[in-house]
Scaffold this active site. Structure first.
Site, short mmCIF file in Angstrom:
data_model
loop_
_atom_site.label_atom_id
_atom_site.label_comp_id
_atom_site.label_asym_id
_atom_site.label_seq_id
_atom_site.Cartn_x
_atom_site.Cartn_y
_atom_site.Cartn_z
N CYS A 1 -45.24 43.34 21.45
CA CYS A 1 -43.90 42.91 21.87
C CYS A 1 -42.90 44.05 21.93
CB CYS A 1 -43.40 41.76 21.00
SG CYS A 1 -43.11 42.20 19.26
N HIS B 1 -40.24 39.43 16.30
CA HIS B 1 -40.55 39.47 17.73
C HIS B 1 -39.42 40.23 18.42
CE1 HIS B 1 -42.18 38.57 21.56
NE2 HIS B 1 -41.23 37.73 21.91
N ASP C 1 -37.83 38.32 28.09
CA ASP C 1 -38.96 38.59 27.19
C ASP C 1 -40.20 38.88 28.02
OD1 ASP C 1 -40.84 38.74 25.23
OD2 ASP C 1 -40.31 36.86 24.25
#
Length: 637
Positions: free
Chosen positions: A196, A255, A278
């Site tokens: 991530c 995250h 994202d």
């Protein structure tokens, strides 16, 4: 009939304009300008001079200010700054990971434009794609999908398997430039591997290069709700060990995503500004692996029906967490926690190395009436949307959505509070800093809050975790029998030797300790857990002398093996915009136990101003010992 003007030559005044528009690091030969700021060009005519009042020249240009930030310090930080920090660790131990964004490095702009041309949108309909490139909403979705490679030849392959033999462990990267240049050099083949924070960092580089204000965001205890009910289900056995989740709901230790600044003319008034994007490939949106842009304000207000993927973004920061005990093939509710998900949402401060906590941008204070009102508002909107069959691709991504009457974990599930029947509190406390290579010493604190005698049996366990919340096999277990008089407190000391945990660690160096307690006279159970991040001593970087453009500079790097055993295959990597034309990889070889080493290298700085050098040391036992040094480079004479 008068003869028209014939243009012989155009002087775009690239060098001067690029300096004024803060793009001189991209190029001095090609004109690169920013929206909302004037620039000059000079036209030279072949057949005659320009005669004011007689000749006329018509310029056609289409521009917009959909991504304009009023604040000059914010523009400097979120567009111009080419280095920063990505926050990792856990909510009790947040560490900054230095990163070289390098958006002005040689060829990066061309690579970013190539990335747009390789997108599925351009491949399918080039004319429409190019016509829409003035829209930050559109372009951010295109870039978001292209950073991962799940649908196309995007920049990065994701890998959470702990097997990185055919690529680079994500923890070893220290910058975006090497990744983007490798993608370009290999004919746009995805680079192996990313997780991530790497996806978010590379997207930050691309968006800043394209002139869109962007920052990297870390959310600690981040929810991944796969079935859309705003509840994360976690399952435990009777030893307190967390189990692999068959539903794939997880709470990521942290995250990382992006926020991009833009107008949202496609939404009601007031939802422009920072938008969540994202690039980590978790779920699909309109058939592609991307997420956003979702308005941060819409997330805070529970407007989960607004485009794009706001429901999923809301669950990352404000889902509830339900704990279940699995025993004898049956599931027993332990409790529902309304505060677990979404903590210490962090980004780098403006023109500072400090961390900004921006949690209040995403949700009202935990425990406040407003926070619960927004949560139930979001639940109701999801329930209404399903009952009306309005799972449109534009507003709700293609994720499995079970019927609301299916299980107790439906949208109608009331909030369950931890049981007060036992009236016993359990809590973990670290007794020493959790240094890698040393034993882990901690204690279980037990407190009887009732006027009755309590006789407890507590099962304890420890297991490694991946940072996405996936559990690995437990490597330590213990059972404690604790008797407590009314209002008595006791401490149960525990130790996990290094020899016992070393071979079970993941790259993330995360250990989850859990305790499941029960009282003989009650069927109720108490669950408590704590996540420990093992720490390393960092790399020390010293600059020997004054840094001046085009003058030789010596850099000293000091690093050590923190373990009481030898390590092999040590590699030191160094990079830094303005210091190195490409990432340096220095083969160190073996390091003896606790051995400290120093190397000195020379470079010639080629850019002035505030700069940063990033370093990483990897070996067969660890992958991400980091270090950085901020350096001001004088322009010289």
């Amino acid at each position: 009939m008068a003869q028209g003007l014939e243009v012989a030559f155009v002087d775009f005044q690239s060098s001067r304009s690029n300096m004024q528009h803060h793009t001189e690091e991209i190029s001095l030969d090609h004109l690169v300008v920013r929206r909302g700021q004037p620039f000059n060009i000079t036209l030279y005519f072949r057949n005659q001079g320009f005669q004011p009042g007689l000749d006329s020249i018509i310029f056609v240009a289409e521009t917009g200010d959909a991504v304009y930030l009023d604040s000059e310090p914010q523009r400097q930080e979120y567009v111009v700054n080419d280095y920063g920090f990505i926050y990792q660790g856990n909510k009790n131990w947040i560490r900054p990971c230095p990163w070289n964004y390098g958006q002005f490095e040689e060829n990066i702009l061309d690579i970013c434009l190539e990335l747009l041309d390789k997108s599925l949108h351009f491949q399918i309909d080039p004319s429409t794609d190019c016509a829409l490139r003035g829209s930050p909403v559109y372009i951010s979705r295109v870039v978001c999908a292209m950073i991962n490679s799940n649908d196309d030849n995007g920049v990065l392959n994701g890998n959470w398997s702990e097997n990185y033999m055919d690529g680079i462990n994500p923890a070893e990267w220290t910058g975006s430039v090497a990744i983007l240049k490798q993608w370009h050099a290999t004919g746009c083949q995805p680079v192996r591997y990313g997780q991530c924070w790497v996806f978010a960092a590379v997207m930050c580089t691309v968006m800043r290069c394209l002139g869109i204000p962007t920052r990297v965001i870390t959310n600690f205890d981040s929810g991944h709700d796969t079935d859309g009910n705003l509840i994360i289900d976690e399952y435990y056995d009777n030893t307190g060990r967390i189990l692999e989740n068959k539903k794939k709901d997880t709470v990521w230790n942290y995250h990382v995503w992006n926020e991009c600044w833009m107008d949202r003319k496609d939404l009601p008034s007031g939802y422009g500004g920072w938008q969540v994007l994202d690039a980590t490939p978790q779920e699909t949106s309109n058939g592609l692996y991307c997420c956003g842009p979702a308005s941060v304000r819409a997330i805070k207000e529970g407007e989960v029906n607004l485009n794009y993927d706001t429901r999923f973004a809301f669950s990352m920061v404000n889902a509830d967490c339900m704990s279940w005990l699995v025993q004898g093939g049956k599931e027993q509710k332990l409790h529902q926690d309304t505060t677990t998900v979404g903590n210490f949402i962090s980004t780098k401060s403006i023109q500072s190395d400090q961390r900004d906590d921006i949690t209040e941008n995403y949700k009202y204070e935990e425990g406040s009436p407003q926070e619960r009102q927004v949560y139930y508002k979001a639940l109701q909107k999801l329930k209404d949307g399903r009952s009306q069959g309005s799972d449109s691709a534009s507003s709700v991504p293609s994720r499995r959505m079970p019927p609301s009457q299916d299980t107790p974990r439906s949208l109608d599930t009331p909030a369950l509070q931890p049981s007060s029947v036992i009236q016993v509190s359990l809590k973990f406390k670290l007794l020493d800093p959790p240094n890698m290579g040393q034993d882990i010493n901690f204690a279980l604190l037990a407190l009887n809050m009732s006027p009755q005698f309590k006789d407890l049996k507590v099962n304890l366990s420890a297991q490694s975790l991946l940072h996405d919340g996936s559990p690995l096999w437990p490597f330590w277990q213990d059972t404690a029998f604790i008797t407590l008089f009314p209002e008595e407190a006791k401490t149960y000391p525990c130790k996990i030797p290094y020899s016992q945990y070393s071979q079970y660690l993941s790259t993330d160096k995360l250990i989850r300790i859990s305790a499941l307690g029960e009282e003989k006279s009650s069927p109720e159970k108490i669950l408590v857990n704590k996540i420990i991040t093992l720490t390393f001593p960092g790399i020390i970087i010293n600059v020997l002398g004054q840094a001046i453009v085009n003058q030789l500079l010596s850099i000293q790097v000091i690093f050590s093996n923190p373990l009481s055993e030898p390590v092999e295959d040590c590699v030191l990597t160094l990079e830094g915009s303005g210091f190195f034309k490409k990432q340096l990889r220095i083969l160190i070889g073996d390091l003896k136990p606790h051995h400290k080493a120093t190397i000195t290298l020379k470079t010639i700085p080629f850019k002035s101003g505030q700069r940063q050098i990033q370093a990483n040391l990897s070996s067969n036992k660890f992958k991400d010992i980091k270090g950085y040094k901020n350096v001001y480079v004088d322009f010289g004479l």
